[in-house]
Enzyme design. Structure first.
Site, short mmCIF file in Angstrom:
data_model
loop_
_atom_site.label_atom_id
_atom_site.label_comp_id
_atom_site.label_asym_id
_atom_site.label_seq_id
_atom_site.Cartn_x
_atom_site.Cartn_y
_atom_site.Cartn_z
N ILE A 62 43.15 42.92 44.06
CA ILE A 62 43.48 42.41 45.40
C ILE A 62 42.30 41.62 45.95
O ILE A 62 42.46 40.53 46.52
CB ILE A 62 43.87 43.57 46.35
CG1 ILE A 62 45.19 44.19 45.89
CG2 ILE A 62 43.96 43.08 47.80
CD1 ILE A 62 45.52 45.51 46.56
N HIS A 63 41.10 42.15 45.76
CA HIS A 63 39.88 41.47 46.20
C HIS A 63 39.75 40.11 45.51
O HIS A 63 39.41 39.11 46.15
CB HIS A 63 38.68 42.37 45.87
CG HIS A 63 37.36 41.82 46.25
ND1 HIS A 63 36.96 41.66 47.56
CD2 HIS A 63 36.31 41.39 45.47
CE1 HIS A 63 35.73 41.16 47.58
NE2 HIS A 63 35.32 41.00 46.33
N ALA A 64 40.04 40.06 44.23
CA ALA A 64 39.93 38.81 43.47
C ALA A 64 40.93 37.78 43.99
O ALA A 64 40.59 36.60 44.16
CB ALA A 64 40.18 39.09 41.98
#
Length: 103
Positions: free
Chosen positions: A72-74
């Site tokens: 999700i961060h990526a």
């Protein structure tokens, strides 16, 4: 999969960094150098998309891609990099328009 996720983060971050440098160059009146930085940002963005495509290919081949906070961060980094790049291009065009004029 971890390699693709990390590639997504790294290349997205590089895109944003190149755009920030482009904006600083444009602000200083170095528009041709700013455009060169945007070209580098575009190359980094292509690499980020390659990482994302790798993840999509894994899932398209029937393998489960685990949804993690890192993934999700990526993806968040990628979306922000695209937005930042688009806005940087617009701002550089404004600097070009007003070059030589007092604002």
């Amino acid at each position: 999969m971890l390699q693709a996720v990390m590639g997504l983060i790294i290349h997205s971050g590089n895109t944003k960094s190149e755009c920030m440098e482009a904006l600083q160059l444009a602000k200083a009146g170095n528009l041709s150098e700013a455009k060169e930085k945007i070209a580098l940002a575009n190359e980094a963005l292509i690499e980020a998309h390659h990482s994302q495509t790798g993840l999509l290919t894994i899932e398209a081949n029937g393998e489960k891609v685990e949804l993690t906070m890192l993934l999700i961060h990526a993806q968040d980094h990628l979306m922000n990099a695209i937005t930042f790049r688009d806005l940087a291009i617009e701002m550089i065009e404004l600097y070009e328009r007003f070059e030589g004029n007092t604002i």
